[in-house]
Design an enzyme around this catalytic site. Sequence first.
Site, short mmCIF file in Angstrom:
data_model
loop_
_atom_site.label_atom_id
_atom_site.label_comp_id
_atom_site.label_asym_id
_atom_site.label_seq_id
_atom_site.Cartn_x
_atom_site.Cartn_y
_atom_site.Cartn_z
N GLU A 99 -56.07 -17.61 18.07
CA GLU A 99 -55.05 -16.68 17.60
C GLU A 99 -54.22 -16.13 18.77
OE1 GLU A 99 -54.92 -12.82 14.53
OE2 GLU A 99 -56.80 -13.44 15.46
N LYS A 115 -49.54 -14.51 9.34
CA LYS A 115 -50.84 -14.00 8.90
C LYS A 115 -50.66 -13.11 7.69
CE LYS A 115 -55.09 -12.06 10.90
NZ LYS A 115 -55.71 -11.58 12.16
N CYS A 166 -57.93 -15.92 11.42
CA CYS A 166 -58.96 -14.95 11.77
C CYS A 166 -59.50 -14.17 10.57
CB CYS A 166 -58.45 -14.01 12.85
SG CYS A 166 -59.79 -13.15 13.73
N SER A 224 -80.49 3.57 40.67
CA SER A 224 -81.41 4.70 40.69
C SER A 224 -82.87 4.29 40.52
CB SER A 224 -81.05 5.67 39.57
OG SER A 224 -81.33 5.09 38.30
#
Length: 694
Positions: free
Chosen positions: A45, A114, A175, A356
Amino acid sequence: MGRKVTLATCSLNQWALDFDGNLGRILKSIEIAKQKGAKYRLGPELEICGYGCADHFYESDTLLHCFQVLKSLLESPLTQDIICDVGMPVMHHNVRYNCRVIFLNKKILFIRPKMLLANYGNNREFRWFSPWSRPRYVEEYFLPRMIQDVTEQSTVPFGDVVLSTIDTCIGSEICAELWNPRSPHVDMGLDGIEIFTNSSASYHELRKADHRVNLVKSATTKSGGIYMFANQRGCDGDRLYYDGCAMIAINGDIVARGAQFSLEDVEVVTATLDLEDVRSYRGERCHPHMEYEHKPYQRIKTDFSLSDCDDRCLPTHQPVEWIFHTPEEEISLGPACWLWDYLRRSGQAGFLLPLSGGVDSSSSACIVYSMCVQICQAVEHGNCQVLEDVQRVVGDSSYRPQDPRELCGRLFTTCYMASENSSEDTRNRAKDLAAQIGSNHLNINIDMAVKAMLGIFSMVTGKWPQFRANGGSARENLALQNVQARIRMVLAYLFAQLCLWAQGKTGGLLVLGSANVDESLTGYFTKYDCSSADINPIGGVSKTDLKGFLEYCVKRLQLTSLIGILEAPPTAELEPLTDGKVVQTDEADMGMTYSELSVIGRLRKISKCGPYSMFCKLISSWKDTFSPSQVATKVKHFFRMYSINRHKMTTVTPSYHADSYGPDDNRFDLRPFLYNTRWSWQFRCIDNEVAKME
């Protein structure tokens, strides 16, 4: 007449607004597709400009440059004799659409906009695009003059159409249309379309990959047909990582698939399939006597065949089994690929991490080490682009990485920032992990800087704050913790900018953060402390998942130093030790365990629960562990902490998006940062329910 077709889909690592790079990768994918005998090439896309352009879609420059790239594609000899399906934004009648442009031999066949936009979670497509809301409707699109000069066309069809070749019919989805309950492939299948294409920009989330695979398989199980799925890959400039997984399916079976995580910029997946298998499947299962109630799709005809006349001996692809990664593997691969993309494109020379000796910072360190493992593997397998990139990053054109530990020493600096409140246990855990992964490790004592800051305060006010353990108030105690954390952030950036300079090397380092998603939910961190960084690979991952990831690293990467880190209670080590031992723990400070917080976080974000509805859900799921009043106390405590600290989300370090309950307000969780922290009405409703039950 032939009946076997060879099709190509791909995963491309496109970068927003990198028109040169994007063009090169598109052309390379077309070249590979043709070498494999494909007659149809599908890309992801918005591949020409990159999916993540965001508000750059508003700019006329973006549209202009997309058409300039399209012109280059049309003119290229590589695009001849293959149908090319590329993605770009197109303005039609002053409305911006997310489109597919399908062309063949310097002619644009049609433009398909789309129809169903993604507008949830990280998706904001309605902000930049309009949906094409007229099914099976077609208009004329007037081409820009630069395109007319190449195609000798003034207009082309624009709308919901399908492509009819000599031997078959092809329809497009884009999509989110696959995820929609009214997916176009259903109507297209009933109208006789045999090949469905889906160009996607589907990003990675933990435990999500099977959703795509199941949807693709289901699309062709219901009505038969061939389904091609293309996807973006990599970090295109934001918090998301697109994880590939290009695939081709037929009649409910996956027959070809690409990698989910990879450092390859261009991956092309091809399959040779028999159209008669689709026709036989539909003839038996799909009720051909059913009447198609909708207006038929307009077919754009082209005198081109996907099959060859003599293809009887051409072998077809058979079903393959899809082995999914575990969540621990996904954490080791996805954020590592994202970090590599970020590093190689940022122009920096490596990473710096305050280490840490706890689970969070150790997880960030292990992800960097996993990145080095993947780089070495990619170079070993002949990935020239990765080799070129790593040589540029380390500043050595003759360098060839072979050992992940050695590469880690070149790219990664870790530092343990000790104070008088730090224990030898955490110091040693950080040192041991750094030795195992090979990072360039520094030990820094911050006490001098802390006393200097407090000295300035005392000089101005005449006051010297004390910890609670030494008789100080809660406000003094918190301020003394915060000054340590913030000084660590300042020192991290100082060393990131200058430590390579001090060694006579060029470049700077990116500072990595290590705050997990659960701590962000409650704001259990100091604003602008050492969790503030350039990027954070674990900011979307829960503490529970991070522990599972470290256990995986012990077994898979042989990082045995992590065993002690996993066994130690999480602690900030910002308050005085008692007899040399840590008494401050994260879970005690937060008022709940990390596992409880993970449940609460999912209810808040995914299930959209406010205080009352969250209480109602938890009194059921936690009934064997807590009384209603205890549940009420935990829910109230969470919402007080959440609302008091919500302002911290406005400054949170950009993090790899890994889960759908991330609290990042900048892009993902759009909620206020100033609340009435008393929640009087909501909490009263909870209290009334508790009174009824108890």
